[in-house]
Design an enzyme around this catalytic site. Structure first.
Site, PDB file in Angstrom:
ATOM      1  NE  ARG A 121      -4.121  -1.900   1.929  1.00 56.33           N
ATOM      2  CZ  ARG A 121      -4.184  -2.799   2.904  1.00 56.33           C
ATOM      3  NH1 ARG A 121      -3.413  -2.687   3.958  1.00 56.33           N
ATOM      4  NH2 ARG A 121      -5.026  -3.794   2.824  1.00 56.33           N
ATOM      5  CE  LYS A 143      -0.712  14.114 -14.039  1.00 56.78           C
ATOM      6  NZ  LYS A 143      -1.083  14.772 -15.308  1.00 56.78           N
ATOM      7  CD  GLU A 185       6.828  17.263 -22.229  1.00 57.32           C
ATOM      8  OE1 GLU A 185       6.256  18.165 -21.589  1.00 57.32           O
ATOM      9  OE2 GLU A 185       6.235  16.265 -22.689  1.00 57.32           O
ATOM     10  CE  LYS A 227       5.254  17.624 -13.545  1.00 59.82           C
ATOM     11  NZ  LYS A 227       5.260  16.486 -14.410  1.00 59.82           N
ATOM     12  CD  GLU A 237      -4.085  16.866 -14.700  1.00 56.94           C
ATOM     13  OE1 GLU A 237      -2.969  16.366 -14.536  1.00 56.94           O
ATOM     14  OE2 GLU A 237      -4.766  16.675 -15.719  1.00 56.94           O
ATOM     15  NE  ARG A 242       0.633  17.063 -12.199  1.00 56.72           N
ATOM     16  CZ  ARG A 242       1.304  16.190 -11.475  1.00 56.72           C
ATOM     17  NH1 ARG A 242       1.053  16.078 -10.187  1.00 56.72           N
ATOM     18  NH2 ARG A 242       2.240  15.436 -12.023  1.00 56.72           N
ATOM     19  CG  ASN A 246      -2.139  17.537 -19.483  1.00 56.60           C
ATOM     20  OD1 ASN A 246      -1.161  16.817 -19.333  1.00 56.60           O
ATOM     21  ND2 ASN A 246      -3.167  17.513 -18.661  1.00 56.60           N
ATOM     22  CG  HIS A 249       0.874  16.664 -23.278  1.00 52.13           C
ATOM     23  ND1 HIS A 249       1.624  17.823 -23.305  1.00 52.13           N
ATOM     24  CD2 HIS A 249       1.684  15.723 -22.722  1.00 52.13           C
ATOM     25  CE1 HIS A 249       2.806  17.587 -22.771  1.00 52.13           C
ATOM     26  NE2 HIS A 249       2.876  16.321 -22.419  1.00 52.13           N
ATOM     27  CG  HIS A 253      -1.690  12.048 -25.604  1.00 48.71           C
ATOM     28  ND1 HIS A 253      -2.195  12.534 -24.427  1.00 48.71           N
ATOM     29  CD2 HIS A 253      -0.437  11.626 -25.323  1.00 48.71           C
ATOM     30  CE1 HIS A 253      -1.283  12.412 -23.472  1.00 48.71           C
ATOM     31  NE2 HIS A 253      -0.203  11.876 -23.996  1.00 48.71           N
ATOM     32  CG  HIS A 267       5.378  12.012 -25.004  1.00 48.93           C
ATOM     33  ND1 HIS A 267       4.015  12.047 -25.113  1.00 48.93           N
ATOM     34  CD2 HIS A 267       5.688  12.884 -23.995  1.00 48.93           C
ATOM     35  CE1 HIS A 267       3.514  12.889 -24.227  1.00 48.93           C
ATOM     36  NE2 HIS A 267       4.513  13.406 -23.525  1.00 48.93           N
TER      37      HIS A 267
END
Ligand code: GLY
Length: 368
Positions: A121, A143, A185, A227, A237, A242, A246, A249, A253, A267
Site C-alpha cells: 500500500r 504521476k 517539454e 513544475k 490536477e 496542473r 498538458n 498533449h 496524443h 512523445h
C-alpha cells in the site's frame, strides 16, 4: 547544484540538479538508503550505459545493488511487467520504509513509481531520470502509470518520489533525437506561463542542445522549479492548474495514436507539433496573434525539430485525429478540456472547445 523543493502537502521532497549526482549516489541520497541491499529497476539500454557507474557508487559505500533490468521501450509499461516487478520486489523483501530506485526515462519511472505505490500500500522510491524529458517532466510530480489495451497511462496513481536526482551527465550520452524530444517539454514551460523563459530558449536553445553545461543546468532547474510550483499547488490536477502542463498533449496524443506510438514520432516530438497546433488553433479563434504562433514553430524548426503536421505524412483526415482525442483520459462528461493560449506564456484551460471545430482545423493543417 540546484536544489528545488517540491512542497506537496505531507510529502515534501527535493529535486537536485547537477552533473555527477549518480556517481556520488549514496551521499546524494542523504540517508534514504537505509539497508545494505538496494533494489534498482532499469532498462537494458540504461543499464549498459550507467549500470557500472551505479554499481560502483553503491558498492563503494557498502551497498549491494539488486538489479531488475527490463527491456527498453514502451511495451515494458504494461500489466505483465508490473506484476512481475512487484513479485520481484516482494521476493527482495522490500519493506514500506525502503526506497526502490528507478534508473531510467519515463517508462521506467512510471512503472517503478506505480509498483512502489501498490507495494504494501505504498513504499518509497527514488527517481534517477536518465532522459531530458524525464528530468524536466515525468520524474517530478508523482504521476505513475502503466499502459493498457485501451490506451496509454490509463491505470496508475499519484505517488510522489522521496527524492529526484537529475544528473546532467546523462544528457551527454543521450541520442540527439531523444534530447530534442525532451527539449520540447522545456519549451513548454515558457509557453505556459513564462514568456521570458521562452525568449531565453530562443536565445540559448541551440547552446543547450549542443552541450552547454550552464545552459543545461539553468534550463533543467528552471523547468523543474516551474513544475514544482504547479504540482505543489494542484497535486491531483483538481483546480485546473496542473492541467496546463498538458499544453500540446491533446493534439500530441492524437498524433502518437495515429502513428501507433511508434518510432515514427516520439512523445516529445508529438508534443512540439501539438503545441504549435494549440497555438495555431488559438490564433484561428482570435485568441492570440498568428505571429506569436509563428514564433513557436520557427523556434522548433531552428533547433532541428519538426513543427508541421504535414511533415508527418499522415494518411488520415482531421476527424480521424479528433476521434483519437475522444479516448483521452481527460474527457469529462462528454467534453474535452483543451489547453489553449492567449499569447506566449499565457496558456489557459478551455472547456468549451467543440471537437468538430478541432477536426475542421486539423483538416486545414493537413491540407497546408
Ligand atoms: N506531465 C504532466 C503532469 O505531470 O502533470
Amino acid at each position: 547544484m540546484a536544489v528545488i523543493p517540491v512542497d506537496v502537502a505531507g510529502r515534501p521532497y527535493e529535486v537536485r540538479v547537477e552533473a555527477g549526482l549518480i556517481a556520488e549516489l549514496v551521499p546524494n541520497c542523504r540517508g534514504l538508503l537505509r539497508k545494505r541491499v538496494v533494489p534498482i529497476v532499469t532498462d537494458a539500454n540504461v543499464h549498459a550505459a550507467w549500470g557500472e557507474v551505479v554499481e560502483t557508487a553503491l558498492r563503494d559505500h557498502g551497498h549491494e545493488p539488486h538489479w531488475r533490468v527490463l527491456p527498453a521501450g514502451e511495451q515494458t509499461k504494461g500489466w505483465e511487467t508490473l506484476s512481475a516487478t512487484v513479485e520481484w520486489l516482494l521476493d527482495q523483501g522490500v519493506e514500506r520504509g525502503d526506497k526502490i530506485v528507478a534508473l531510467g526515462g519515463g517508462v521506467i519511472g512510471d512503472l517503478t513509481g506505480f509498483a512502489a505505490a501498490i507495494m504494501k500500500r505504498g513504499c518509497g522510491f527514488i527517481q534517477l531520470p536518465t532522459s531530458l524529458l524525464a528530468q524536466v517532466d515525468s520524474s517530478v510530480g508523482g504521476k505513475t502509470a502503466i499502459n493498457t489495451r485501451a490506451g496509454k497511462n490509463l491505470v496508475g496513481s499519484f505517488h510522489q518520489p522521496a527524492l529526484v536526482l537529475a544528473d546532467l551527465a546523462v544528457l551527454d550520452t543521450l541520442p540527439e533525437r531523444e534530447l530534442l524530444a525532451g527539449y520540447a517539454e522545456v519549451v513548454k514551460y515558457g509557453l505556459i506561463a513564462d514568456a521570458d523563459f521562452f525568449a531565453w530558449c530562443e536565445e540559448n536553445g541551440k547552446a543547450l542542445l549542443g552541450g552547454g553545461s550552464r545552459a543545461r543546468e539553468y534550463a533543467v532547474a528552471h523547468s523543474v522549479a516551474h513544475k514544482a510550483r504547479i504540482v505543489a499547488a494542484d497535486e491531483r490536477e483538481t483546480s485546473g492548474l496542473r492541467a496546463l502542463l498538458n499544453l500540446g498533449h491533446t493534439f500530441g496524443h492524437a498524433l502518437e495514436a495515429e502513428t501507433d506510438y511508434s518510432d515514427r514520432l516520439l512523445h516529445g516530438e508529438a508534443v512540439a507539433i501539438g503545441m504549435v497546433l494549440a497555438a495555431r488553433y488559438s490564433a484561428r479563434r482570435g485568441l492570440m496573434p498568428r505571429a506569436s504562433a509563428g514564433r513557436i514553430s520557427e523556434h522548433f524548426e531552428a533547433v532541428g525539430m519538426r513543427s508541421e503536421l504535414r511533415q508527418l505524412g499522415l494518411d488520415c483526415d482531421g476527424q480521424a485525429l479528433a476521434d483519437h482525442m475522444l479516448h483521452d483520459k481527460k474527457m469529462d462528461a462528454g467534453t474535452l478540456p483543451f489547453v489553449l493560449m492567449k499569447g506566449v506564456g499565457k496558456a489557459y484551460l478551455d472547456r468549451e472547445v467543440a471537437i468538430s471545430d478541432v477536426a475542421a482545423f486539423l483538416d486545414e493543417e493537413l491540407a497546408g
